[in-house]
Design a protein around this motif. Structure first.
Motif, PDB file in Angstrom:
ATOM      1  N   LEU A 174       0.859  -1.255   0.077  1.00 10.94           N
ATOM      2  CA  LEU A 174       0.019   0.004  -0.001  1.00 10.94           C
ATOM      3  C   LEU A 174       0.868   1.280   0.074  1.00 10.94           C
ATOM      4  CD1 LEU A 174      -2.935   1.468   0.112  1.00 10.94           C
ATOM      5  CD2 LEU A 174      -2.896   1.215   2.601  1.00 10.94           C
ATOM      6  N   ASN A 175       1.942   1.312   0.715  1.00  8.23           N
ATOM      7  CA  ASN A 175       2.720   2.440   0.954  1.00  8.23           C
ATOM      8  C   ASN A 175       3.426   2.637  -0.753  1.00  8.23           C
ATOM      9  OD1 ASN A 175       4.038   1.547   4.056  1.00  8.23           O
ATOM     10  ND2 ASN A 175       2.583   2.884   3.558  1.00  8.23           N
ATOM     11  N   GLY A 176       3.817   1.517  -1.334  1.00  2.00           N
ATOM     12  CA  GLY A 176       4.426   1.731  -2.545  1.00  2.00           C
ATOM     13  C   GLY A 176       3.295   2.197  -3.503  1.00  2.00           C
ATOM     14  N   ILE A 177       2.076   1.879  -3.430  1.00  4.50           N
ATOM     15  CA  ILE A 177       1.065   2.371  -4.467  1.00  4.50           C
ATOM     16  C   ILE A 177       0.848   3.688  -4.270  1.00  4.50           C
ATOM     17  CG2 ILE A 177      -1.353   2.187  -4.950  1.00  4.50           C
ATOM     18  CD1 ILE A 177      -1.325  -0.808  -4.174  1.00  4.50           C
ATOM     19  N   THR A 178       0.972   4.174  -3.003  1.00  5.57           N
ATOM     20  CA  THR A 178       0.912   5.775  -2.495  1.00  5.57           C
ATOM     21  C   THR A 178       1.829   6.440  -2.957  1.00  5.57           C
ATOM     22  OG1 THR A 178       1.547   5.287  -0.365  1.00  5.57           O
ATOM     23  CG2 THR A 178      -0.872   5.280  -0.554  1.00  5.57           C
ATOM     24  N   VAL A 179       3.018   6.057  -2.885  1.00  3.97           N
ATOM     25  CA  VAL A 179       4.533   6.737  -3.257  1.00  3.97           C
ATOM     26  C   VAL A 179       4.286   7.078  -5.089  1.00  3.97           C
ATOM     27  CG1 VAL A 179       6.845   6.278  -3.788  1.00  3.97           C
ATOM     28  CG2 VAL A 179       5.918   5.946  -1.654  1.00  3.97           C
ATOM     29  N   ILE A 180       3.902   5.880  -5.737  1.00  2.00           N
ATOM     30  CA  ILE A 180       3.675   6.152  -7.027  1.00  2.00           C
ATOM     31  C   ILE A 180       2.512   7.155  -7.429  1.00  2.00           C
ATOM     32  CG2 ILE A 180       3.381   4.917  -9.411  1.00  2.00           C
ATOM     33  CD1 ILE A 180       4.716   2.555  -8.352  1.00  2.00           C
ATOM     34  N   VAL A 181       1.399   6.804  -7.106  1.00  4.69           N
ATOM     35  CA  VAL A 181       0.089   7.684  -7.190  1.00  4.69           C
ATOM     36  C   VAL A 181       0.339   9.224  -6.719  1.00  4.69           C
ATOM     37  CG1 VAL A 181      -2.194   8.033  -6.742  1.00  4.69           C
ATOM     38  CG2 VAL A 181      -1.406   5.751  -7.273  1.00  4.69           C
ATOM     39  N   GLY A 182       1.025   9.242  -5.533  1.00  3.53           N
ATOM     40  CA  GLY A 182       1.274  10.587  -5.151  1.00  3.53           C
ATOM     41  C   GLY A 182       2.344  11.287  -5.882  1.00  3.53           C
ATOM     42  N   SER A 183       3.392  10.518  -6.413  1.00  2.41           N
ATOM     43  CA  SER A 183       4.394  11.374  -7.208  1.00  2.41           C
ATOM     44  C   SER A 183       3.984  11.588  -8.533  1.00  2.41           C
ATOM     45  CB  SER A 183       5.517  10.257  -7.510  1.00  2.41           C
ATOM     46  OG  SER A 183       6.232   9.884  -6.179  1.00  2.41           O
ATOM     47  N   ILE A 184       2.957  10.758  -9.122  1.00  2.00           N
ATOM     48  CA  ILE A 184       2.548  11.062 -10.456  1.00  2.00           C
ATOM     49  C   ILE A 184       1.491  11.994 -10.534  1.00  2.00           C
ATOM     50  CG2 ILE A 184       1.387   9.886 -12.394  1.00  2.00           C
ATOM     51  CD1 ILE A 184       2.371   7.433 -12.000  1.00  2.00           C
ATOM     52  N   ILE A 185       0.412  12.073  -9.799  1.00  3.81           N
ATOM     53  CA  ILE A 185      -0.776  13.000  -9.723  1.00  3.81           C
ATOM     54  C   ILE A 185      -0.103  14.330  -9.380  1.00  3.81           C
ATOM     55  CG2 ILE A 185      -3.029  13.518  -9.152  1.00  3.81           C
ATOM     56  CD1 ILE A 185      -3.625  10.757  -9.035  1.00  3.81           C
ATOM     57  N   GLY A 186      -0.006  15.385 -10.200  1.00  2.26           N
ATOM     58  CA  GLY A 186       0.250  16.683  -9.600  1.00  2.26           C
ATOM     59  C   GLY A 186      -0.400  17.830 -10.354  1.00  2.26           C
ATOM     60  N   SER A 187       0.346  18.693 -11.113  1.00  2.00           N
ATOM     61  CA  SER A 187      -0.111  19.534 -11.876  1.00  2.00           C
ATOM     62  C   SER A 187      -0.775  19.318 -13.427  1.00  2.00           C
ATOM     63  CB  SER A 187       0.779  20.963 -11.913  1.00  2.00           C
ATOM     64  OG  SER A 187       1.906  20.355 -12.576  1.00  2.00           O
ATOM     65  N   GLY A 188      -0.011  17.869 -13.660  1.00  2.00           N
ATOM     66  CA  GLY A 188      -0.166  17.487 -15.059  1.00  2.00           C
ATOM     67  C   GLY A 188      -1.565  17.506 -15.564  1.00  2.00           C
ATOM     68  N   ILE A 189      -2.171  16.685 -15.030  1.00  2.00           N
ATOM     69  CA  ILE A 189      -3.947  16.609 -15.355  1.00  2.00           C
ATOM     70  C   ILE A 189      -4.338  17.870 -15.535  1.00  2.00           C
ATOM     71  CG2 ILE A 189      -4.598  16.340 -12.987  1.00  2.00           C
ATOM     72  CD1 ILE A 189      -5.948  14.850 -16.359  1.00  2.00           C
ATOM     73  N   PHE A 190      -4.106  18.881 -14.673  1.00  2.00           N
ATOM     74  CA  PHE A 190      -4.835  20.248 -14.883  1.00  2.00           C
ATOM     75  C   PHE A 190      -4.020  21.163 -16.098  1.00  2.00           C
ATOM     76  CE2 PHE A 190      -5.026  19.239 -10.575  1.00  2.00           C
ATOM     77  CZ  PHE A 190      -6.375  18.973 -10.274  1.00  2.00           C
ATOM     78  N   ILE A 191      -2.828  20.908 -16.534  1.00  2.00           N
ATOM     79  CA  ILE A 191      -2.391  21.731 -17.562  1.00  2.00           C
ATOM     80  C   ILE A 191      -2.169  21.117 -18.793  1.00  2.00           C
ATOM     81  CG2 ILE A 191      -1.006  23.464 -16.226  1.00  2.00           C
ATOM     82  CD1 ILE A 191       1.389  21.914 -16.366  1.00  2.00           C
ATOM     83  N   SER A 192      -1.888  19.720 -18.836  1.00  2.00           N
ATOM     84  CA  SER A 192      -1.728  18.829 -19.982  1.00  2.00           C
ATOM     85  C   SER A 192      -2.858  18.719 -21.044  1.00  2.00           C
ATOM     86  CB  SER A 192      -0.875  17.561 -19.894  1.00  2.00           C
ATOM     87  OG  SER A 192       0.152  17.788 -19.009  1.00  2.00           O
ATOM     88  N   PRO A 193      -4.120  18.845 -20.636  1.00  2.00           N
ATOM     89  CA  PRO A 193      -5.119  18.745 -21.484  1.00  2.00           C
ATOM     90  C   PRO A 193      -4.823  19.792 -22.728  1.00  2.00           C
ATOM     91  CG  PRO A 193      -6.087  18.536 -19.473  1.00  2.00           C
ATOM     92  CD  PRO A 193      -4.547  18.761 -19.168  1.00  2.00           C
ATOM     93  N   LYS A 194      -4.774  20.743 -22.390  1.00  2.00           N
ATOM     94  CA  LYS A 194      -4.678  21.839 -23.616  1.00  2.00           C
ATOM     95  C   LYS A 194      -3.632  21.237 -24.456  1.00  2.00           C
ATOM     96  CE  LYS A 194      -3.664  26.575 -24.423  1.00  2.00           C
ATOM     97  NZ  LYS A 194      -3.411  28.162 -23.875  1.00  2.00           N
ATOM     98  N   GLY A 195      -2.477  21.072 -24.099  1.00  2.00           N
ATOM     99  CA  GLY A 195      -1.175  20.730 -24.904  1.00  2.00           C
ATOM    100  C   GLY A 195      -1.376  19.531 -25.723  1.00  2.00           C
ATOM    101  N   VAL A 196      -2.087  18.627 -25.038  1.00  2.00           N
ATOM    102  CA  VAL A 196      -2.565  17.208 -25.759  1.00  2.00           C
ATOM    103  C   VAL A 196      -3.386  17.479 -26.873  1.00  2.00           C
ATOM    104  CG1 VAL A 196      -3.365  14.999 -25.776  1.00  2.00           C
ATOM    105  CG2 VAL A 196      -1.927  15.664 -23.922  1.00  2.00           C
ATOM    106  N   LEU A 197      -4.551  18.322 -26.650  1.00  2.00           N
ATOM    107  CA  LEU A 197      -5.329  18.554 -27.771  1.00  2.00           C
ATOM    108  C   LEU A 197      -4.862  19.728 -28.887  1.00  2.00           C
ATOM    109  CD1 LEU A 197      -8.532  18.461 -28.656  1.00  2.00           C
ATOM    110  CD2 LEU A 197      -8.984  20.715 -27.330  1.00  2.00           C
ATOM    111  N   GLN A 198      -4.036  20.414 -28.418  1.00  2.00           N
ATOM    112  CA  GLN A 198      -3.340  21.218 -29.469  1.00  2.00           C
ATOM    113  C   GLN A 198      -2.706  20.550 -30.404  1.00  2.00           C
ATOM    114  OE1 GLN A 198      -1.341  24.525 -27.233  1.00  2.00           O
ATOM    115  NE2 GLN A 198      -0.486  25.089 -28.874  1.00  2.00           N
TER     116      GLN A 198
END
Length: 488
Positions: A35-59
């Motif tokens: 469980l600690n390992g899962i939270t390390v990876i999830v916590g490390s990945i989910i940050g600002s990217g999901i809020f700024i990358s949709p525009k860059g991908v769609l563009q």
């Protein structure tokens, strides 16, 4: 002043508490569960990217349908890379993750270039991107119908970096508390957005889910992966602490499958939610996609979403600062980083030199406020170096077939990953030559640094002066080598 004494003593932590240390140096011990390992990876990945990358991908994809395919493919791409890292992590259990793998496989020069890329480009530039995202979202409620002033955004981003620099230099507990609190903010914001997306789908809001105007230029599609993969950045962070993971042969692959699958589902659902309400033109015209989404659906409390997103990104800046010292330590142990960057402040017990170094570079990158140009620098540098690390898998199968491999991946996966890495690093050079050129230029500066400061045999007088400078810096910052490297 280069080493701390190792006899029994009590050391103040900076907040009145006392820590007892004994003659025996405490090493890293396996305390992390699955469980600690899962939270390390999830916590490390989910940050600002999901809020700024949709525009860059769609563009760079042109349509919602193709952009969702890029998001899913980026998740699968990250999964394959993490799977390859699982073999390397269980075979070469050293601090430093991919830096250590490249050191063992290809030697000190390429290992140093990986370290240089990570420390000079990837981490500080990522921190700048997240800090700029924080400033855009925190100011958006005050500029609902226009783009926030560029100078103000950069100034606020600098304030964000400096405040968290102080926190991380002053007290480790403060830094961890900041991380815990602001991780909750990002999860809350994503949960609200995804649930709203399901409600919108139930109302039949599916008019934008098509492949109209899909991009056919493969160089642009390749460039879209920079934004998509930026959002997944951090999937390899568990390898940095593999020595602390219980039963890594069993738990590392499980942590990878569960966490990256979870993040991919969350990212795709968040994008689906955005496009149930916002048209492609609205996403492309928005500086803050989640703010535009909230303005349409959450009145009169629409200000809450940008606040939670800003809190999320604030925590991400803190996380980058907090985790960087371990990489500096690994590099210095191999003699490839200045020793000063591994040291801790003797009164506050914090890795102040590493934090200050990271912050300085991040402020330098604030010379540009173009988030997507910065993402191009990070993407180009990151995927070249990670591709090199994955190349270690087939290379070691050939050169060192007798090494113990508790996890053995099918060679199809590293080969596919390397081919895909070449695709997303070479093709965008034609579409974004300036950004990739700057990235190549920054990476290339590592070559003379390696030759002059590491490879070249230094005269006695140079060594003497460097030693004096090192002692001077230690005195100025009141730092010394930690007795227990795990405290980093």
């Amino acid at each position: 002043m280069t080493e701390a004494k190792t006899d029994y003593k009590e050391v103040p932590t900076g907040d009145g508490e006392e820590i007892k240390k004994e003659d025996e140096v405490v090493g890293l011990k396996p305390k992390m569960t699955l469980l600690n390992g899962i939270t390390v990876i999830v916590g490390s990945i989910i940050g600002s990217g999901i809020f700024i990358s949709p525009k860059g991908v769609l563009q760079n994809t042109g349509s919602v349908g193709l952009s969702l395919i890029v998001w899913i493919t980026s998740g699968l791409f990250s999964m394959v890379g993490a799977y390859c890292y699982a073999e390397l992590g269980c075979m070469i259990q050293k601090t430093g993750a991919d830096y250590a793998y490249i050191m063992v496989t290809f030697g000190p020069f390429l290992a140093f270039m990986r370290l240089w890329v990570e420390c000079i480009i990837v981490r500080p530039c990522s921190q700048t991107i997240v800090a700029l995202t924080f400033s855009v979202y925190i100011m958006k409620p005050f500029f609902p119908t226009c783009i926030p002033p560029d100078e103000s955004a950069r100034l606020l981003a600098a304030v964000c970096i400096l405040v968290l620099t102080f926190v991380n230099c002053w007290n480790v507990k403060w830094a961890t508390r900041v991380q815990d609190i602001f991780t909750g903010a990002k999860l809350f914001a994503l949960a609200v957005i995804i649930i709203t997306g399901f409600v919108q789908l139930g109302r039949g809001e599916t008019q934008y889910f098509n492949f109209d105007k899909s991009e056919t230029d493969v160089t642009k599609i390749a460039l879209s992966f920079y934004s998509g993969l930026f959002a997944y950045n951090g999937w390899n962070y568990l390898n940095f602490v593999i020595e602390e993971l219980k039963d890594p042969v069993r738990n590392l692959p499980k942590a990878i499958y569960i966490s990256i699958s979870l993040v991919t589902i969350v990212y795709v659902l968040a994008n689906v939610a955005f496009y149930t309400t916002l048209s492609p033109a609205e996403v492309l015209g928005s500086e803050a996609v989640a703010v535009s989404f909230a303005d349409r659906l959450y009145r009169p409390v629409e200000f809450l979403i940008p606040i939670f997103v800003a809190l999320s990104t604030f925590g991400s800046v803190n996380g980058i600062l907090f985790t960087s010292s371990r990489l500096f330590y690994a590099g210095a142990m191999e003699g490839q980083m200045p020793e000063i960057l591994t040291m801790i402040q003797v009164k506050r017990m914090t890795p102040a030199p590493a934090v200050l170094f990271m912050s300085f570079l991040s402020l330098v990158y604030l010379g540009s406020s173009n988030i997507f140009a910065l993402i191009s620098y990070v993407g180009f540098a990151t995927w070249i170096s990670i591709g090199l690390a994955v190349l270690c898998v087939p290379w070691l199968r050939w050169k060192a077939p007798d090494l113990e491999r508790p996890i053995r991946v099918n060679l199809v996966w590293p080969v596919l990953y390397i081919i895909a890495t070449i695709f997303i690093t070479i093709l965008p050079m034609w579409e974004a030559p300036i950004e990739t050129g700057i990235g190549v230029g920054i990476i290339s500066t590592g070559i003379p640094v390696y030759l002059i400061f590491i490879k070249m045999r230094k005269p006695v007088w140079v060594k003497r002066n460097l030693s004096k400078l090192d002692i001077f810096m230690q005195k100025i910052m009141m730092v010394c080598q930690p007795e227990n490297p795990a405290c980093l």
